[in-house]
Design an enzyme around this catalytic site. Structure first.
Site, PDB file in Angstrom:
ATOM      1  N   GLU A  25      -3.909 -11.371 -32.906  1.00  0.00           N
ATOM      2  CA  GLU A  25      -3.491 -12.724 -33.345  1.00  0.00           C
ATOM      3  C   GLU A  25      -4.091 -13.072 -34.706  1.00  0.00           C
ATOM      4  O   GLU A  25      -4.990 -12.386 -35.193  1.00  0.00           O
ATOM      5  CB  GLU A  25      -3.909 -13.773 -32.307  1.00  0.00           C
ATOM      6  CG  GLU A  25      -5.405 -13.867 -32.087  1.00  0.00           C
ATOM      7  CD  GLU A  25      -5.855 -15.245 -31.613  1.00  0.00           C
ATOM      8  OE1 GLU A  25      -5.498 -16.249 -32.253  1.00  0.00           O
ATOM      9  OE2 GLU A  25      -6.607 -15.301 -30.617  1.00  0.00           O
ATOM     10  N   LYS A 159     -14.001 -19.480 -23.660  1.00  0.00           N
ATOM     11  CA  LYS A 159     -15.254 -20.173 -23.965  1.00  0.00           C
ATOM     12  C   LYS A 159     -15.457 -21.292 -22.982  1.00  0.00           C
ATOM     13  O   LYS A 159     -14.490 -21.893 -22.516  1.00  0.00           O
ATOM     14  CB  LYS A 159     -15.168 -20.771 -25.368  1.00  0.00           C
ATOM     15  CG  LYS A 159     -15.301 -19.721 -26.425  1.00  0.00           C
ATOM     16  CD  LYS A 159     -15.585 -20.328 -27.775  1.00  0.00           C
ATOM     17  CE  LYS A 159     -15.895 -19.203 -28.737  1.00  0.00           C
ATOM     18  NZ  LYS A 159     -15.177 -19.292 -29.991  1.00  0.00           N
TER      19      LYS A 159
HETATM   20  N1  PSU Z   1     -10.645 -19.692 -28.407  1.00  0.00           N
HETATM   21  C1  PSU Z   1     -11.558 -19.058 -29.179  1.00  0.00           C
HETATM   22  N2  PSU Z   1     -11.215 -18.703 -30.458  1.00  0.00           N
HETATM   23  C2  PSU Z   1      -9.975 -18.968 -30.968  1.00  0.00           C
HETATM   24  C3  PSU Z   1      -9.006 -19.628 -30.124  1.00  0.00           C
HETATM   25  C4  PSU Z   1      -9.391 -19.971 -28.870  1.00  0.00           C
HETATM   26  O1  PSU Z   1     -12.665 -18.820 -28.724  1.00  0.00           O
HETATM   27  O2  PSU Z   1      -9.707 -18.645 -32.131  1.00  0.00           O
HETATM   28  C5  PSU Z   1      -7.617 -19.883 -30.658  1.00  0.00           C
HETATM   29  C6  PSU Z   1      -6.617 -18.848 -30.091  1.00  0.00           C
HETATM   30  O3  PSU Z   1      -5.665 -18.564 -31.092  1.00  0.00           O
HETATM   31  C7  PSU Z   1      -5.952 -19.608 -28.941  1.00  0.00           C
HETATM   32  C8  PSU Z   1      -5.929 -21.012 -29.503  1.00  0.00           C
HETATM   33  O4  PSU Z   1      -4.653 -19.138 -28.634  1.00  0.00           O
HETATM   34  O5  PSU Z   1      -7.161 -21.167 -30.191  1.00  0.00           O
HETATM   35  C9  PSU Z   1      -5.781 -22.055 -28.413  1.00  0.00           C
HETATM   36  O6  PSU Z   1      -5.599 -23.318 -28.987  1.00  0.00           O
HETATM   37  P1  PSU Z   1      -5.226 -24.585 -28.050  1.00  0.00           P
HETATM   38  O7  PSU Z   1      -6.457 -24.827 -27.232  1.00  0.00           O
HETATM   39  O8  PSU Z   1      -4.917 -25.671 -29.015  1.00  0.00           O
HETATM   40  O9  PSU Z   1      -4.039 -24.154 -27.239  1.00  0.00           O
END
Ligand code: PSU
Ligand code: MN
Length: 311
Positions: A25, A159
């Site tokens: 990603e 996390k």
């Molecule tokens: N968690 C991490 N690092 C990240 C992300 C999540 O520890 O970089 C990023 C990933 O790309 C994940 C996105 O798909 O954040 C999720 O965002 P949201 O919670 O807005 O769906």
């Protein structure tokens, strides 16, 4: 008009020859890690995939063009962009980014969509999105995508900025198998063990491949989540990370931060509050997941290889 995706020559060639490919990603590059560690880590992850015997395909959107197999120049271009200039691209964002020719970085959900459309079955990342602590209606689109798109996501769990028990409940609701690579419990990113059981422990890439193969044969159309614990020597103790996460989460709430800005805000604050201690762990697990995903992609291609006709 169909969904146009540009493949790099290397990725196109690997897919044509049915060689193992692992998608990566780009939101972790633009919204997850600071510059220049983001470039370093993205390239180290690509190298780990290569070392594992597969071809990396980093996914992103450059001026409205969706690309699987970003070049090093593309990665640097996204990684160096000022904060807020690159759209965070989940399922809902492709139409905007493509229609208006914007730069965008794909999340787990966004990357799964592209991987599936071009025929990539494995995808490695750090942590997935989930249900936010204290915000049970802030459910990441990653979980919904895992429920509908047949791509296997290799990660270090999530996390603990997230509510992990609720995240597992939502995955169950959407029919997503959660596997543990040589572990019985879901890993919790900085920590090897969340204490929450996975649906099945697996002990080898070959076992993972057999489950992925069966899921494709069954055509139930769901993703698979594989949790890989961070290597022991890089695990961070709770007392370093937990207070930072609590403070960052409270601040996000107090400042009225909402929508897709919540996760990047919390990630950035945790980094500041831990004086960057979290970075080494973050890098180590990303690279490790690239390596493990490549091994699974290789095992899967061995399992599905069409036997050569006898001479
Ligand atoms: N968690 C991490 N690092 C990240 C992300 C999540 O520890 O970089 C990023 C990933 O790309 C994940 C996105 O798909 O954040 C999720 O965002 P949201 O919670 O807005 O769906
Ligand atoms: Mn959200």
């Amino acid at each position: 008009m169909s969904f146009q995706i540009t493949l790099s020559n290397e990725v196109a060639d690997a897919l044509r020859r049915q060689r193992p490919v692992v998608a990566l990603e780009s939101t972790v590059i633009t919204h997850g890690l600071p510059h220049p560690i983001n470039i370093e880590t993205a390239l180290a992850m690509e190298q780990a995939v290569r070392d594992g015997g597969a071809v990396p395909a980093t996914v992103g959107v450059i001026k409205g063009e969706i690309i699987a197999g970003l070049s090093h120049e593309h990665i640097e271009y996204l990684a160096q962009a000022p904060a807020g200039r690159v759209r965070k691209c989940s399922r809902r964002d492709f139409a905007i980014a493509v229609g208006l020719k914007q730069d965008a970085a794909t999340t787990v959900a966004g990357t799964m969509i592209v991987a599936h459309k071009v025929g990539i079955q494995l995808f490695a990342t750090g942590g997935i999105g989930g249900v936010h602590r204290g915000q049970p209606f802030d459910v990441s689109a990653d979980l919904i995508e895992l429920g509908r798109t047949p791509v296997t996501v290799v990660c270090a769990g999530a996390k603990s900025i997230l509510d992990l028990p609720l995240t597992l409940e939502v995955l169950e609701t959407h029919g997503v198998p959660v596997l543990g690579m040589q572990c019985d419990h879901l890993p919790a990113f900085y920590r090897r063990d969340s204490g929450l059981p996975v649906n099945q422990r697996i002990d080898s890439a070959a076992e993972a491949a057999r489950i992925i193969h069966a899921s494709h044969a069954l055509q139930i159309n769901h993703g698979i989540l594989i949790g890989v614990p961070v290597p022991q020597e890089h695990e961070l103790p709770d007392d370093v990370i937990d207070p930072a996460i609590q403070q960052a989460t409270d601040e996000a709430h107090a400042r009225g931060i909402t929508g897709n800005a919540v996760t990047p805000y919390i990630l950035g604050r945790v980094l500041e509050l831990t004086d960057g201690k979290s970075l080494v762990t973050n890098q180590a697990l990303l690279v490790n997941n690239g390596r493990v995903a490549a091994q699974i992609a290789v095992a899967l291609s061995e399992l599905t290889a069409v036997p050569k006709p006898m001479a």
